[in-house]
Motif scaffolding. Structure first.
Motif, PDB file in Angstrom:
ATOM      1  N   GLN A  95       0.830  -1.201   0.000  1.00 30.13           N
ATOM      2  CA  GLN A  95       0.000   0.000   0.000  1.00 30.13           C
ATOM      3  C   GLN A  95       0.865   1.251   0.000  1.00 30.13           C
ATOM      4  O   GLN A  95       0.577   2.229  -0.694  1.00 30.13           O
ATOM      5  CB  GLN A  95      -0.922  -0.001   1.219  1.00 30.13           C
ATOM      6  N   ARG A  96       1.947   1.249   0.761  1.00 22.84           N
ATOM      7  CA  ARG A  96       2.860   2.396   0.823  1.00 22.84           C
ATOM      8  C   ARG A  96       3.521   2.628  -0.537  1.00 22.84           C
ATOM      9  O   ARG A  96       3.669   3.772  -0.978  1.00 22.84           O
ATOM     10  CB  ARG A  96       3.912   2.153   1.903  1.00 22.84           C
ATOM     11  N   VAL A  97       3.918   1.550  -1.193  1.00 25.33           N
ATOM     12  CA  VAL A  97       4.534   1.676  -2.524  1.00 25.33           C
ATOM     13  C   VAL A  97       3.547   2.308  -3.503  1.00 25.33           C
ATOM     14  O   VAL A  97       3.900   3.208  -4.275  1.00 25.33           O
ATOM     15  CB  VAL A  97       5.002   0.299  -3.047  1.00 25.33           C
ATOM     16  N   GLU A  98       2.282   1.854  -3.446  1.00 28.62           N
ATOM     17  CA  GLU A  98       1.267   2.392  -4.355  1.00 28.62           C
ATOM     18  C   GLU A  98       0.965   3.861  -4.034  1.00 28.62           C
ATOM     19  O   GLU A  98       0.719   4.661  -4.942  1.00 28.62           O
ATOM     20  CB  GLU A  98      -0.013   1.556  -4.281  1.00 28.62           C
ATOM     21  N   ASP A  99       0.981   4.224  -2.754  1.00 26.74           N
ATOM     22  CA  ASP A  99       0.776   5.628  -2.368  1.00 26.74           C
ATOM     23  C   ASP A  99       1.874   6.513  -2.952  1.00 26.74           C
ATOM     24  O   ASP A  99       1.608   7.616  -3.449  1.00 26.74           O
ATOM     25  CB  ASP A  99       0.769   5.776  -0.844  1.00 26.74           C
ATOM     26  N   LEU A 100       3.122   6.041  -2.889  1.00 25.47           N
ATOM     27  CA  LEU A 100       4.247   6.823  -3.405  1.00 25.47           C
ATOM     28  C   LEU A 100       4.218   6.926  -4.933  1.00 25.47           C
ATOM     29  O   LEU A 100       4.682   7.920  -5.511  1.00 25.47           O
ATOM     30  CB  LEU A 100       5.574   6.184  -2.956  1.00 25.47           C
ATOM     31  N   TYR A 101       3.655   5.892  -5.564  1.00 24.31           N
ATOM     32  CA  TYR A 101       3.594   5.868  -7.033  1.00 24.31           C
ATOM     33  C   TYR A 101       2.414   6.670  -7.579  1.00 24.31           C
ATOM     34  O   TYR A 101       2.429   7.146  -8.717  1.00 24.31           O
ATOM     35  CB  TYR A 101       3.509   4.411  -7.506  1.00 24.31           C
ATOM     36  N   LYS A 102       1.397   6.882  -6.741  1.00 28.09           N
ATOM     37  CA  LYS A 102       0.145   7.488  -7.196  1.00 28.09           C
ATOM     38  C   LYS A 102       0.320   8.817  -7.941  1.00 28.09           C
ATOM     39  O   LYS A 102      -0.300   9.022  -8.995  1.00 28.09           O
ATOM     40  CB  LYS A 102      -0.794   7.671  -5.997  1.00 28.09           C
ATOM     41  N   PRO A 103       1.164   9.758  -7.483  1.00 23.47           N
ATOM     42  CA  PRO A 103       1.306  11.029  -8.208  1.00 23.47           C
ATOM     43  C   PRO A 103       1.879  10.869  -9.622  1.00 23.47           C
ATOM     44  O   PRO A 103       1.714  11.750 -10.465  1.00 23.47           O
ATOM     45  CB  PRO A 103       2.277  11.841  -7.331  1.00 23.47           C
ATOM     46  N   PHE A 104       2.568   9.744  -9.868  1.00 26.59           N
ATOM     47  CA  PHE A 104       3.237   9.548 -11.156  1.00 26.59           C
ATOM     48  C   PHE A 104       2.480   8.570 -12.059  1.00 26.59           C
ATOM     49  O   PHE A 104       2.901   8.298 -13.179  1.00 26.59           O
ATOM     50  CB  PHE A 104       4.658   9.019 -10.918  1.00 26.59           C
ATOM     51  N   LYS A 105       1.390   8.042 -11.534  1.00 22.93           N
ATOM     52  CA  LYS A 105       0.613   7.057 -12.269  1.00 22.93           C
ATOM     53  C   LYS A 105      -0.204   7.732 -13.361  1.00 22.93           C
ATOM     54  O   LYS A 105      -0.811   8.777 -13.132  1.00 22.93           O
ATOM     55  CB  LYS A 105      -0.339   6.332 -11.287  1.00 22.93           C
ATOM     56  N   LYS A 106      -0.187   7.159 -14.550  1.00 21.37           N
ATOM     57  CA  LYS A 106      -0.957   7.725 -15.651  1.00 21.37           C
ATOM     58  C   LYS A 106      -2.441   7.552 -15.362  1.00 21.37           C
ATOM     59  O   LYS A 106      -2.898   6.463 -15.031  1.00 21.37           O
ATOM     60  CB  LYS A 106      -0.587   7.032 -16.961  1.00 21.37           C
ATOM     61  N   LYS A 107      -3.176   8.647 -15.474  1.00 16.88           N
ATOM     62  CA  LYS A 107      -4.608   8.626 -15.164  1.00 16.88           C
ATOM     63  C   LYS A 107      -5.417   8.871 -16.423  1.00 16.88           C
ATOM     64  O   LYS A 107      -4.926   9.424 -17.413  1.00 16.88           O
ATOM     65  CB  LYS A 107      -4.944   9.703 -14.127  1.00 16.88           C
ATOM     66  N   LYS A 108      -6.678   8.484 -16.340  1.00 16.51           N
ATOM     67  CA  LYS A 108      -7.603   8.857 -17.396  1.00 16.51           C
ATOM     68  C   LYS A 108      -7.867  10.362 -17.277  1.00 16.51           C
ATOM     69  O   LYS A 108      -7.471  10.994 -16.303  1.00 16.51           O
ATOM     70  CB  LYS A 108      -8.915   8.080 -17.244  1.00 16.51           C
ATOM     71  N   ALA A 109      -8.526  10.944 -18.251  1.00 14.73           N
ATOM     72  CA  ALA A 109      -8.806  12.385 -18.223  1.00 14.73           C
ATOM     73  C   ALA A 109      -9.558  12.746 -16.950  1.00 14.73           C
ATOM     74  O   ALA A 109     -10.570  12.132 -16.602  1.00 14.73           O
ATOM     75  CB  ALA A 109      -9.627  12.779 -19.444  1.00 14.73           C
ATOM     76  N   THR A 110      -9.024  13.722 -16.221  1.00 14.07           N
ATOM     77  CA  THR A 110      -9.647  14.196 -14.985  1.00 14.07           C
ATOM     78  C   THR A 110      -9.840  15.706 -15.091  1.00 14.07           C
ATOM     79  O   THR A 110      -9.319  16.360 -16.006  1.00 14.07           O
ATOM     80  CB  THR A 110      -8.770  13.888 -13.768  1.00 14.07           C
ATOM     81  N   ARG A 111     -10.557  16.268 -14.142  1.00 12.68           N
ATOM     82  CA  ARG A 111     -10.723  17.724 -14.113  1.00 12.68           C
ATOM     83  C   ARG A 111      -9.358  18.400 -14.012  1.00 12.68           C
ATOM     84  O   ARG A 111      -9.107  19.440 -14.644  1.00 12.68           O
ATOM     85  CB  ARG A 111     -11.617  18.130 -12.946  1.00 12.68           C
ATOM     86  N   ALA A 112      -8.445  17.829 -13.261  1.00 12.49           N
ATOM     87  CA  ALA A 112      -7.112  18.407 -13.099  1.00 12.49           C
ATOM     88  C   ALA A 112      -6.311  18.333 -14.397  1.00 12.49           C
ATOM     89  O   ALA A 112      -5.636  19.297 -14.779  1.00 12.49           O
ATOM     90  CB  ALA A 112      -6.371  17.684 -11.980  1.00 12.49           C
ATOM     91  N   SER A 113      -6.369  17.177 -15.060  1.00 16.13           N
ATOM     92  CA  SER A 113      -5.598  17.042 -16.303  1.00 16.13           C
ATOM     93  C   SER A 113      -6.115  17.990 -17.380  1.00 16.13           C
ATOM     94  O   SER A 113      -5.334  18.547 -18.166  1.00 16.13           O
ATOM     95  CB  SER A 113      -5.639  15.596 -16.798  1.00 16.13           C
ATOM     96  N   LYS A 114      -7.428  18.193 -17.423  1.00 18.26           N
ATOM     97  CA  LYS A 114      -8.002  19.135 -18.392  1.00 18.26           C
ATOM     98  C   LYS A 114      -7.580  20.566 -18.064  1.00 18.26           C
ATOM     99  O   LYS A 114      -7.310  21.375 -18.963  1.00 18.26           O
ATOM    100  CB  LYS A 114      -9.526  19.015 -18.389  1.00 18.26           C
ATOM    101  N   ALA A 115      -7.496  20.889 -16.774  1.00 17.20           N
ATOM    102  CA  ALA A 115      -7.052  22.224 -16.362  1.00 17.20           C
ATOM    103  C   ALA A 115      -5.590  22.451 -16.739  1.00 17.20           C
ATOM    104  O   ALA A 115      -5.199  23.562 -17.141  1.00 17.20           O
ATOM    105  CB  ALA A 115      -7.251  22.395 -14.862  1.00 17.20           C
ATOM    106  N   LYS A 116      -4.790  21.395 -16.608  1.00 19.08           N
ATOM    107  CA  LYS A 116      -3.377  21.515 -16.995  1.00 19.08           C
ATOM    108  C   LYS A 116      -3.248  21.769 -18.489  1.00 19.08           C
ATOM    109  O   LYS A 116      -2.392  22.552 -18.927  1.00 19.08           O
ATOM    110  CB  LYS A 116      -2.617  20.239 -16.600  1.00 19.08           C
ATOM    111  N   GLU A 117      -4.107  21.110 -19.271  1.00 22.18           N
ATOM    112  CA  GLU A 117      -4.090  21.319 -20.721  1.00 22.18           C
ATOM    113  C   GLU A 117      -4.440  22.767 -21.081  1.00 22.18           C
ATOM    114  O   GLU A 117      -4.027  23.279 -22.132  1.00 22.18           O
ATOM    115  CB  GLU A 117      -5.075  20.356 -21.403  1.00 22.18           C
ATOM    116  N   LYS A 118      -5.179  23.419 -20.190  1.00 20.90           N
ATOM    117  CA  LYS A 118      -5.566  24.818 -20.427  1.00 20.90           C
ATOM    118  C   LYS A 118      -4.523  25.802 -19.894  1.00 20.90           C
ATOM    119  O   LYS A 118      -4.744  27.017 -19.867  1.00 20.90           O
ATOM    120  CB  LYS A 118      -6.920  25.097 -19.749  1.00 20.90           C
ATOM    121  N   GLY A 119      -3.394  25.255 -19.445  1.00 19.00           N
ATOM    122  CA  GLY A 119      -2.301  26.106 -18.997  1.00 19.00           C
ATOM    123  C   GLY A 119      -2.475  26.692 -17.618  1.00 19.00           C
ATOM    124  O   GLY A 119      -1.904  27.753 -17.314  1.00 19.00           O
TER     125      GLY A 119
END
Length: 753
Positions: A95-119
């Motif tokens: 569980q700890r390994v997965e927690d540390l990996y979570k920020p770098f894990k490729k995600k499906k389109a999210t509200r955050a990823s769409k906001a990043k695309e908008k700069g």
């Protein structure tokens, strides 16, 4: 991570002990073989400990593999820092390994990823900096308006930046761990009815709540089933304000910042929208896994007790599979389980042919010299039992009867295996015959059916089936190898559970036996197709040949130790043939005569003690004090064999082929029966434990339904689990404390004093 050191610490073992055990596992040795024949290497670890160690070894190895994979995936993104790598390496759970990996894990389109695309990520970083600003968030956000990218006003820019921050919060491994821990500590499982007016078995959960850290496993499984059947709605309830405060304590570094309220609102959104649902899923999964693991453990323990019920030798049996409309199927079997006759009787509704049934039973009992009647515990069992009990009483015959758990009998009787064994018999006859054989040798008969079908657990159809089947296969393997298998009579089903043997090889063994006649010695197994040296080494010690050319083949002594065993017998002037006549009861005396030396008595340190010792000698005849341990050590050194192995050989010489099931409680036979109406409060009865679950034990007291001894009624002392007090097959004395005539339920207590 040094896996060997971790295992040694967790199991309280020496590191060298763990290293040798792991090597044996890695070499492909089976657990029964390691437990029995490699005690010198393992330090005498039991099969239970070895399986736990093997399971933990697999987990730790998977953990290390996942760590390497996660580091590689992060490194490919160019984001693996020394600090992050150290954190991953230090992780002790997946569980700890997965927690540390979570920020770098490729995600499906999210509200955050769409906001990043908008700069909008730079705006999010400005908010997160919490520096003193003369401008308001709206004024700062105005610089990020970009109609081409869909940011038409400052409010949209702010929302997008907050979405990015919310995802950053939910991805933070430390905050994730803190929310998980807090939810587990303070969260509550809350249930309500889908239809409050509907009457179901889940009514106690129609308006129910209990803390996550305290809810018992059987309730978790009951709630899960109710939810699956769409009778219950289930949710995890937490104190949102405290959870949000936990996040903001970490997030807010400058209360005077103009971004403080914005960040507090974002923290609330991060928790409610992202972290709370994730934590709820984790809690539900954690509780389910915990409950399933306990249910599997209970099922496995109950199964072990059922499989290790002692065989009833010399029983000539009338076996009855009860029924109503289609009658009761009757099979007659001799002491070896051979079918002698079969028929059908109709003592129950609608025919009620009691007189005809008694006539058939009398005829069969006289003709085949029956001494036992077996009755299945399913439909019409108690009505049939009453007829049988009255028949025995009236006939004056020396016959006992017992009730046998028929769970799984119908599964076996309709199986491909049963069809192959008895192609000319009707399914119902096979079922009745199987019940009788369960009494004669429960282990040999029960291995023919899927073990999860024998019904000695709770919620077995709701839990992880691969987990259950793996655990039960291990139990069957351990039981079969603990008892040993008679090579010349064992079925393929039984042989397939011997260490190293699979069903294909088991069938080859039986085919060889049918073509070439009985096996005369163990090493003849090497002639069986696909049974190589490695398989022979694993299985040989668990195979028995009672009347073979080598008496050692009828014992649990492994062929690799025959040289040492024969040398020992030669030094003690014992003929190997003595093993076939009940064993060598006086072997300790012979060992002592050859290797023992009387210990010198310790000299008293004071005159008073010396006088007391002298007085004792005048009163009693002093017997030499034997130090058998030293004698056996001396013998082992001379024979060049390990002390644990030699000790096992000596034990086997005393009682060759001893059946460990002899230590279990004997089968309870009855000669009378009670009806439900005969029961009274405070009545004391003897009963047999049929099933043990988390909340108590079900006990057969001779009426149609088993009574329940709740865990609170098992002992005057606190107990963690019913298995601390009782096991399947135990005979217990109980008292009736509650009778529900409408629901035909009986409450019992074992607290008789």
């Amino acid at each position: 991570m040094d896996i060997t050191a971790v295992l040694a610490g967790e199991f309280g073992l020496r590191q060298s002990q763990v290293e040798q055990t792991v090597n044996l596992i890695d070499e492909g040795n089976t657990i029964p073989f390691i437990a029995r024949y490699r005690k010198e290497a393992t330090g005498g670890l039991s099969d239970v400990v070895l399986r736990d160690l093997d399971e933990r070894l697999s987990y730790l190895r998977n953990l290390e593999e996942r760590k390497e994979e996660v580091k590689r995936l992060i490194d490919e993104q160019g984001k693996l820092t020394e600090e992050l790598e150290a954190q991953i390496n230090e992780a002790e759970v997946l569980q700890r390994v997965e927690d540390l990996y979570k920020p770098f894990k490729k995600k499906k389109a999210t509200r955050a990823s769409k906001a990043k695309e908008k700069g909008l990520e730079p705006l999010a970083m400005i908010f997160m900096s919490q520096e003193e600003e003369s401008k308001s968030p709206d004024e700062i956000a105005a610089d990020f308006i970009n109609e081409e990218k869909g940011v038409e006003e400052a409010a949209q820019a702010i929302q997008g930046a907050c979405d990015i921050i919310a995802e950053m919060i939910s991805d933070d491994p430390e905050l994730t761990a803190a929310i998980r821990e807090k939810t587990q500590e303070t969260g509550v499982i809350s249930t309500e009815a889908v239809d409050p007016e509907e009457k179901t078995v889940y009514e106690m959960y129609y308006d129910y709540s209990e803390g996550i850290k305290s809810i018992p496993n059987h309730r978790i499984l009951a709630i899960n089933r109710g939810e699956k059947e769409k009778k219950l709605k289930v949710k995890v309830v937490t104190d949102n304000e405290k959870m949000e405060a936990l996040i903001t304590e970490t997030l807010i570094t400058n209360e005077a910042s103009v971004f403080t309220q914005l960040l507090k609102d974002t923290a609330a959104d991060a928790y409610k929208r992202l972290m709370a649902p994730a934590a709820e899923r984790e809690m539900r999964n954690m509780l389910t896994e915990r409950a399933e693991a306990e249910a599997v453990k209970v099922f496995a323990k109950n199964t072990e007790k059922l499989l290790m019920v002692p065989p009833v030798k010399g029983a000539r049996i009338i076996s009855i599979d009860p029924g109503y409309r289609t009658g009761c199927k009757v099979a007659v079997i001799n002491e070896t389980g051979k079918l002698l006759a079969y028929t059908t009787v109709y003592p129950t509704e609608p025919k009620n042919d009691i007189k005809g049934t008694e006539a058939v039973l009398k005829k069969l009992a006289d003709k085949f010299r029956i001494n036992t009647i077996v009755i299945g515990n399913g439909t019409a069992s108690r009505e049939t039992e009453e007829v049988v009990a009255n028949f025995i009483k009236k006939s004056g015959l020396d016959i006992s009867y017992t009730i046998v758990n028929e769970a799984g009998a119908s599964v076996y009787s309709a199986s491909k295996l049963a069809t192959e064994e008895y192609p000319d018999l009707d399914v119902t006859v096979r079922g009745a015959m199987s019940l009788g054989r369960r009494l004669q040798d429960p282990l040999a008969e029960l291995v023919k059916i899927p073990i999860k079908s024998i019904g000695v657990g709770q919620y077995q159809h709701d839990i992880n089936q691969s987990l259950l089947e793996n655990a039960l296969d291990n139990v069957v393997e351990d039981c079969v190898n603990r008892v040993g298998v008679e090579l010349n009579t064992a079925s393929p089903s039984l042989l397939a559970h011997v260490a190293g043997i699979n069903m294909g090889i088991a069938r080859n063994i039986v085919a060889y036996r049918e073509e070439n006649g009985v096996f005369k010695e163990r090493k003849e197994l090497k002639k069986v197709s696909k049974l190589g040296e490695k398989t022979y080494n694993q299985c040989a010690g668990f195979i028995r040949i009672s009347d073979g050319t080598n008496p050692l083949d009828g014992t649990s002594v492994h062929p690799e130790s025959y040289g040492a065993a024969e040398a020992m017998l030669d030094k003690l002037k014992i003929e190997a043939s003595e093993l076939q006549h009940g064993g060598i009861a006086d072997i300790d005396d012979r060992i002592w005569a050859a290797y023992g030396s009387q210990e010198k008595p310790k000299q008293p340190k004071t005159r008073a003690k010396g006088l007391a010792a002298l007085a004792e000698l005048t009163r009693t005849e002093e017997k030499p004090k034997r130090n058998m341990k030293k004698a056996i050590e001396k013998m082992a050194a001379e024979l060049d064999i390990g002390v644990p192995t030699l000790t096992d050989i000596i034990s086997e010489m005393k009682k060759p082929g001893r059946d460990p099931r002899e230590d279990a409680p004997p089968v309870v036979f009855r000669n009378d029966v009670k009806s439900f109406d005969d029961l009274k409060i405070d009545m004391e009865l003897d009963g047999t434990v049929r099933n043990v679950v988390d909340f108590g034990a079900f006990v057969d007291i001779g009426v149609k339904n088993d009574g329940l001894v709740h865990i609170s009624e098992m002992s005057n002392k606190y107990i963690k689990h019913p298995m601390d007090v009782v096991s399947v097959g135990d005979t217990v004395k109980v008292k009736i404390i509650k009778i529900d005539y409408e629901k035909q339920k009986i409450g019992l207590t074992m607290k008789l004093k």
